[in-house]
Design a protein around this motif. Structure first.
Motif, short mmCIF file in Angstrom:
data_model
loop_
_atom_site.label_atom_id
_atom_site.label_comp_id
_atom_site.label_asym_id
_atom_site.label_seq_id
_atom_site.Cartn_x
_atom_site.Cartn_y
_atom_site.Cartn_z
N GLY A 1 0.84 -1.19 0.00
CA GLY A 1 0.00 0.00 0.00
C GLY A 1 0.87 1.23 0.00
O GLY A 1 2.08 1.16 0.26
N PRO A 2 0.28 2.38 -0.28
CA PRO A 2 1.06 3.62 -0.32
C PRO A 2 1.48 4.06 1.08
O PRO A 2 1.08 3.49 2.10
N ALA A 3 2.28 5.11 1.12
CA ALA A 3 2.70 5.67 2.40
C ALA A 3 1.50 6.13 3.20
O ALA A 3 0.49 6.60 2.65
N ALA A 4 1.58 5.98 4.53
CA ALA A 4 0.53 6.41 5.46
C ALA A 4 -0.79 5.68 5.26
O ALA A 4 -1.84 6.21 5.61
N SER A 5 -0.74 4.47 4.75
CA SER A 5 -1.96 3.69 4.58
C SER A 5 -2.25 2.78 5.76
O SER A 5 -3.34 2.22 5.86
N GLY A 6 -1.28 2.58 6.65
CA GLY A 6 -1.50 1.75 7.83
C GLY A 6 -0.64 0.50 7.88
O GLY A 6 -0.84 -0.35 8.75
N LYS A 7 0.34 0.36 6.98
CA LYS A 7 1.18 -0.84 6.97
C LYS A 7 1.97 -0.97 8.27
O LYS A 7 2.01 -2.05 8.88
N SER A 8 2.59 0.11 8.70
CA SER A 8 3.35 0.05 9.95
C SER A 8 2.44 -0.19 11.14
O SER A 8 2.83 -0.87 12.11
N GLN B 1 -3.90 -5.70 0.56
CA GLN B 1 -3.67 -4.29 0.25
C GLN B 1 -4.23 -3.43 1.37
O GLN B 1 -5.32 -3.69 1.89
N LEU B 2 -3.48 -2.42 1.77
CA LEU B 2 -3.94 -1.43 2.74
C LEU B 2 -4.13 -0.10 2.03
O LEU B 2 -3.28 0.34 1.25
N ARG B 3 -5.25 0.53 2.30
CA ARG B 3 -5.50 1.86 1.73
C ARG B 3 -5.97 2.78 2.84
O ARG B 3 -6.51 2.35 3.86
N ARG B 4 -5.78 4.05 2.62
CA ARG B 4 -6.21 5.06 3.57
C ARG B 4 -7.59 5.56 3.18
O ARG B 4 -7.80 5.99 2.04
N THR B 5 -8.54 5.48 4.09
CA THR B 5 -9.91 5.91 3.80
C THR B 5 -10.02 7.42 3.94
O THR B 5 -9.16 8.08 4.53
N HIS C 1 -11.67 8.94 5.96
CA HIS C 1 -11.81 9.26 7.39
C HIS C 1 -10.48 9.19 8.13
O HIS C 1 -10.44 9.30 9.36
N GLY C 2 -9.39 8.96 7.39
CA GLY C 2 -8.08 8.94 8.02
C GLY C 2 -7.77 7.63 8.74
O GLY C 2 -6.95 7.62 9.66
N THR C 3 -8.39 6.55 8.32
CA THR C 3 -8.13 5.23 8.89
C THR C 3 -7.62 4.28 7.82
O THR C 3 -7.81 4.50 6.64
N GLY C 4 -6.94 3.22 8.26
CA GLY C 4 -6.45 2.21 7.33
C GLY C 4 -7.48 1.11 7.14
O GLY C 4 -8.16 0.71 8.09
N GLU C 5 -7.56 0.58 5.92
CA GLU C 5 -8.51 -0.49 5.61
C GLU C 5 -7.78 -1.59 4.84
O GLU C 5 -7.15 -1.34 3.81
N LEU C 6 -7.88 -2.81 5.35
CA LEU C 6 -7.18 -3.95 4.79
C LEU C 6 -8.13 -4.76 3.91
O LEU C 6 -9.22 -5.13 4.33
#
Length: 414
Positions: free
Chosen positions: A38-45, A400-404, A406-411
């Motif tokens: 996923g892109p940066a700041a998507s919630g992977k970490s 895949q993780l994406r940033r919604t 609402h500022g949250t990560g979604e797997l």
């Protein structure tokens, strides 16, 4: 062996997320490699950190959490008053378990451990607030859980007490978290990397040669690794432990390969393969502890010999790429040797695509992964994921993780 992991309200993962490491085919075993891209700041970490938080809570909630404060947790900043929840399904000593807990700002509000022998659910214990119910198959006197119940703090985990006080029914699950799960996240100082690397190199010439071969293949200019001779105060103890570890590992391989040998070994030594595996794990932990004590007194004495340069480098003189690989290699090889689950955040940060792919391939290849170790890694590079799936019949499970908005990560499964 890890089958799935679930997390709710940890850092950027506000809503419930589930990472499944098993394919859709009925009866499928967990994949050796699971990739999350996923892109940066998507919630992977956040996802890898959540798995590390689960492990840390089991190992440290009793001794490491402040008894006069709430549980250690990191909820999403927008949902700080909501509880955080963590759960995992895994195989420990041949039995499937589901373990999880829920934390609020004050206490552990729920905790549960279920076993699933022969695909039948058995409650080991279930905790709701201050009430703890022990499953009927695990009567308190025989299995020791009842003795722990009055001792557990409201802001600590019951399973953590298994690390300090023996309770037979809890031991396999606790040992899985302590010995079979490793999580690499965030940054690490060079001295810690040097100690881990030196400990790995000191085990045997064969161990050192394998690591050096992989390091040379990365073409970073390193020709050799040097470590100091063991302190005489510790040398004999280390030598004896290394001999015991080697003998136990050989016997365990023979037991796993031959049921007849396993029966003979148990009749002779009174240890089943599971008991022998526990003993081997204890020996390795004792060896690591002893080596750590030794190097804390006088340093690891690690030197890196570069092509065309006579004077060995200190580890602090190395490039960022070299430090990243030196941090990964011992942990990867330990996971392969012991069949551990290893989670790595941003595996290809500071590494070339070829080097990261070579590490991933070690888990996909049966010859280099005979014990069924599992790798979970995150990356922004979809090409790295596709390279592995294009090469191996043991396909990588991809999420895949994406940033919604609402500022949250979604797997999501890919």
């Amino acid at each position: 062996m890890l089958r799935n992991f679930q997390v709710t309200n940890h850092r950027s993962l506000a809503e419930p997320q589930e990472l499944r490491l098993v394919g859709t085919r009925a009866g499928a075993l967990p994949a050796p490699v699971t990739a999350v891209h996923g892109p940066a700041a998507s919630g992977k970490s956040s996802l890898v950190d959540a798995l590390g938080q689960l492990r840390d809570a089991v190992l440290n909630s009793v001794t490491g959490w402040d008894p006069y404060a709430g549980p250690v947790r990191a909820p999403h900043l927008g949902f700080a008053d909501r509880p955080s929840e963590f759960a995992a399904t895994f195989i420990a000593e041949g039995v499937s378990y589901t373990y999880g807990f829920r934390l609020d700002n004050a206490d552990v509000s729920a905790e549960w451990l279920h076993s699933h022998p022969h695909n039948r659910k058995r409650i080991v214990f279930e905790r709701e607030g201050e009430q703890i119910r022990i499953g009927p198959q695990f009567e308190p006197v025989r299995y020791g859980i009842g003795a722990l119940v009055p001792l557990v703090r409201p802001n600590a985990l019951l399973l953590s007490l298994a690390g300090q006080m023996y309770a037979e029914a809890l031991v396999p699950a606790y040992r899985w978290f302590s010995a079979q799960l490793d999580v690499l996240r965030g940054r690490e100082d060079a001295e810690t990397t040097a100690r881990r690397l030196a400990a790995h190199l000191s085990r045997s010439p064969e161990t050192a040669a394998r690591l050096l071969t992989l390091l040379r293949s990365a073409e970073l200019g390193i020709e050799d690794l040097l470590i100091a001779e063991p302190d005489p105060m510790y040398a004999d103890y280390l030598r004896d432990l290394d001999a015991e570890i080697s003998g136990a590992a050989t016997e365990l391989d023979a037991c796993l390969a031959s049921p007849t040998h396993a029966v003979q070994f148990e009749n002779t030594h009174g240890l089943s393969p599971t008991g022998l595996e526990r003993e081997l794990s204890n020996l390795r932990a004792a060896r690591d502890t002893l080596y750590t004590r030794m190097v804390s007194r006088r340093g690891a004495g690690l030197g890196l010999v570069h092509e065309g340069i006579d004077t060995p480098f200190e580890i602090t003189d190395e490039s960022t790429a070299t430090l990243a690989l030196l941090r990964l290699l011992p942990t990867v090889l330990d996971a392969l040797d012991t069949g551990r689950v290893l989670a790595v955040d941003d595996i290809d940060t500071h590494l070339s695509g070829d080097t990261a792919d070579r590490l991933i391939q070690l888990f996909q290849t049966p010859e280099t992964n005979p014990r069924g170790a599992q790798l979970i890694y995150t990356t922004r590079n979809r090409t790295l994921v596709d390279r592995g799936n294009g090469r191996s019949s043991r396909r990588t499970i991809v999420w895949q993780l994406r940033r919604t908005p609402h500022g949250t990560g979604e797997l999501t499964a890919h």
